[in-house]
Scaffold this active site. Structure first.
Site, short mmCIF file in Angstrom:
data_model
loop_
_atom_site.label_atom_id
_atom_site.label_comp_id
_atom_site.label_asym_id
_atom_site.label_seq_id
_atom_site.Cartn_x
_atom_site.Cartn_y
_atom_site.Cartn_z
N ASP A 94 -3.07 11.96 12.62
CA ASP A 94 -3.12 13.28 13.08
C ASP A 94 -4.05 14.00 12.28
O ASP A 94 -4.51 13.77 11.22
CB ASP A 94 -1.79 13.88 13.40
CG ASP A 94 -1.26 14.27 11.91
OD1 ASP A 94 -1.76 14.92 11.20
OD2 ASP A 94 0.12 13.66 11.92
N HIS A 109 -5.78 5.07 7.73
CA HIS A 109 -5.40 4.29 8.89
C HIS A 109 -6.21 4.87 10.12
O HIS A 109 -5.72 4.73 11.25
CB HIS A 109 -3.81 4.48 8.93
CG HIS A 109 -3.08 3.54 8.08
ND1 HIS A 109 -1.75 3.82 7.82
CD2 HIS A 109 -3.60 2.69 7.14
CE1 HIS A 109 -1.35 2.79 7.03
NE2 HIS A 109 -2.36 2.18 6.56
C1 BJW Z 1 10.57 12.88 6.33
C2 BJW Z 1 10.92 13.88 7.25
C3 BJW Z 1 10.63 14.95 6.89
C4 BJW Z 1 11.20 11.95 8.12
N1 BJW Z 1 10.42 15.53 5.61
N2 BJW Z 1 10.25 13.29 5.14
C5 BJW Z 1 4.13 -9.14 3.56
C6 BJW Z 1 3.96 -8.59 2.50
C7 BJW Z 1 3.08 -7.34 2.10
C8 BJW Z 1 2.16 -7.26 3.01
C9 BJW Z 1 2.22 -7.69 4.28
C10 BJW Z 1 3.08 -8.65 4.52
N3 BJW Z 1 2.65 -9.18 5.93
C11 BJW Z 1 1.35 -8.43 6.39
C12 BJW Z 1 1.26 -7.54 5.42
C13 BJW Z 1 0.36 -6.55 5.23
C14 BJW Z 1 0.46 -5.57 6.32
C15 BJW Z 1 1.81 -4.88 6.10
O1 BJW Z 1 2.07 -4.16 5.28
N4 BJW Z 1 3.13 -5.26 6.69
C16 BJW Z 1 4.28 -4.77 6.50
C17 BJW Z 1 4.98 -4.72 7.66
C18 BJW Z 1 4.85 -5.72 5.36
N5 BJW Z 1 -0.50 -4.43 6.18
C19 BJW Z 1 -1.71 -4.41 6.52
O2 BJW Z 1 -1.93 -5.39 7.70
C20 BJW Z 1 -2.68 -3.45 6.47
N6 BJW Z 1 -3.77 -3.87 6.27
C21 BJW Z 1 -4.03 -4.74 5.20
O3 BJW Z 1 -3.20 -5.17 4.40
O4 BJW Z 1 -5.39 -5.36 4.94
C22 BJW Z 1 -5.60 -6.21 3.70
C23 BJW Z 1 -5.86 -5.57 2.40
C24 BJW Z 1 -5.62 -6.23 1.12
C25 BJW Z 1 -5.75 -5.80 0.18
C26 BJW Z 1 -6.24 -4.24 -0.23
C27 BJW Z 1 -6.24 -3.65 1.15
C28 BJW Z 1 -6.24 -4.32 2.42
C29 BJW Z 1 -3.18 -2.35 7.56
C30 BJW Z 1 -1.88 -1.53 7.73
C31 BJW Z 1 -2.30 -0.75 9.02
C32 BJW Z 1 -0.74 0.12 9.51
N7 BJW Z 1 -1.08 0.73 10.63
C33 BJW Z 1 0.13 1.54 11.16
C34 BJW Z 1 -0.38 1.89 12.78
C35 BJW Z 1 -1.55 2.32 13.04
C36 BJW Z 1 -1.67 3.97 12.76
C37 BJW Z 1 -0.80 4.62 13.96
O5 BJW Z 1 -0.60 4.08 15.15
O6 BJW Z 1 -0.75 5.73 13.99
O7 BJW Z 1 0.09 2.98 10.44
S1 BJW Z 1 1.58 0.90 10.97
C38 BJW Z 1 2.26 2.43 10.96
O8 BJW Z 1 3.17 2.58 9.55
C39 BJW Z 1 1.08 3.58 10.71
C40 BJW Z 1 1.74 4.24 9.51
O9 BJW Z 1 0.70 4.93 8.95
C41 BJW Z 1 2.51 3.33 8.45
C42 BJW Z 1 3.40 3.74 7.42
O10 BJW Z 1 4.44 4.58 8.23
P1 BJW Z 1 4.95 5.78 7.61
O11 BJW Z 1 4.12 6.88 7.61
O12 BJW Z 1 5.73 5.61 6.18
O13 BJW Z 1 6.16 6.27 8.86
P2 BJW Z 1 7.86 5.77 8.65
O14 BJW Z 1 8.17 6.10 10.07
O15 BJW Z 1 7.83 4.28 8.10
O16 BJW Z 1 8.61 6.50 7.52
C43 BJW Z 1 8.60 7.81 7.68
C44 BJW Z 1 9.09 8.50 6.40
O17 BJW Z 1 9.14 9.90 6.73
C45 BJW Z 1 10.47 8.20 6.14
O18 BJW Z 1 10.70 7.52 4.68
C46 BJW Z 1 11.46 9.17 6.47
O19 BJW Z 1 12.53 9.34 5.35
C47 BJW Z 1 10.54 10.33 5.99
N8 BJW Z 1 10.64 11.66 6.87
N9 BJW Z 1 11.37 12.88 8.56
C48 BJW Z 1 10.31 14.38 4.95
N10 BJW Z 1 11.20 16.17 7.87
#
Ligand code: BJW
Length: 232
Positions: A94, A109
């Site tokens: 956003d 992202h």
């Molecule tokens: C509040 C609140 C309030 C609520 N006040 N707080 C195994 C081990 C390690 C890594 C990997 C693995 N297998 C695969 C991977 C890599 C993979 C990965 O991490 N996978 C995991 C599932 C393990 N990652 C990737 O593929 C990334 N690329 C990559 O690694 O490339 C290689 C590389 C190597 C070396 C260096 C660099 C790169 C790409 C990741 C792309 C993520 N894309 C997404 C979707 C696209 C965007 C979209 O559609 O919007 O991005 S996934 C999704 O998760 C989105 C978010 O940005 C991201 C993070 O989520 P976020 O923001 O943390 O949200 P939530 O819902 O999880 O948490 C919300 C939080 O807010 C909570 O804590 C609540 O408590 C809190 N909260 N209300 C304060 N009012």
């Protein structure tokens, strides 16, 4: 701690939750209706482009209807008034940081209001839909995809982020679960470069043990209070 000079702030979906944008991993989260592998991977886009375009068309519409909340506004104030280096690295697609007035923002992202043409590689600001496969404004091909980093793709501007993490005195993580890498590893990188780390979240994140301090509560309260302390 001594007063920091340089800061890196990482934001996640939690900072926009009180603007009415759903987070990903909550019980009523965005992926309750969709399996992540159906919408947030390049494979999913190749398999069923219409499903993915509809998902992001809906997200784009919701984002345009949302407004920044006091947490975005507080970070914008910090950006205006902080003399040292500051970088707000957001995982959010956003534009609420920018609409609140923040300028030093990096979207690792991607952005909901940007599209990327797979035919000519141009990027364009986009507020309409993509499900109807519109032509690219530059080349005319119907090959536009959301300008979003999906699983398995390289997040944007990693060199700039790693350089900022290596120089920072203070790393602050706001509203992110610490479930997705590389963002989840930033706290370790900042700590190993000597930074203090602070977490502001509703609940402890997966990497909470890495932080020197965790403050629990809604971002709309915790962030303005912390910014007030920094600018005192
Ligand atoms: C509040 C609140 C309030 C609520 N006040 N707080 C195994 C081990 C390690 C890594 C990997 C693995 N297998 C695969 C991977 C890599 C993979 C990965 O991490 N996978 C995991 C599932 C393990 N990652 C990737 O593929 C990334 N690329 C990559 O690694 O490339 C290689 C590389 C190597 C070396 C260096 C660099 C790169 C790409 C990741 C792309 C993520 N894309 C997404 C979707 C696209 C965007 C979209 O559609 O919007 O991005 S996934 C999704 O998760 C989105 C978010 O940005 C991201 C993070 O989520 P976020 O923001 O943390 O949200 P939530 O819902 O999880 O948490 C919300 C939080 O807010 C909570 O804590 C609540 O408590 C809190 N909260 N209300 C304060 N009012």
């Amino acid at each position: 701690m001594d007063r920091p000079t340089n800061m890196v702030i990482l934001t996640g979906a939690g900072i926009s939750a009180e603007s009415g944008l759903r987070t990903f991993r909550a019980e009523d989260g965005l992926w309750e209706d969709h399996r992540v592998e159906d919408v947030a991977t390049p494979q999913a886009f190749r398999r069923d482009p219409e499903l993915v375009q509809r998902f992001y068309d809906e997200r784009r519409k919701n984002i345009m209807a949302a407004e920044p909340n006091p947490a975005h506004e507080a970070l914008a104030r910090l950006d205006r008034e902080w003399d040292g280096e500051l970088l707000i690295v957001t995982q959010n697609i956003d534009d609420l940081h920018e609409r609140a007035g923040a300028r030093r923002v990096l979207h690792m992202h991607g952005e909901a209001l940007s599209v990327w043409c797979l035919a000519c590689d141009a990027r364009h600001r986009w507020t309409g839909t993509l499900r109807d496969a519109p032509g690219c404004p530059a080349c005319g091909e119907g090959a536009l995809r959301p300008d979003i980093v999906w699983f398995g793709e390289m997040p944007y501007e990693m060199d700039r982020i790693f350089a900022a993490l290596a120089r920072t005195d203070l790393f602050v993580s706001i509203g992110t679960s610490g479930a997705v890498y590389p963002a989840a590893g930033f706290v370790q990188q900042a700590k190993s470069a000597g930074a203090i780390a602070l977490e502001l979240n509703l609940e402890r994140s997966q990497g909470s043990a890495w932080f020197d301090e965790t403050r629990l509560g809604p971002a709309s309260e915790q962030v303005p209070a912390w910014v007030g302390e920094m600018l005192r």
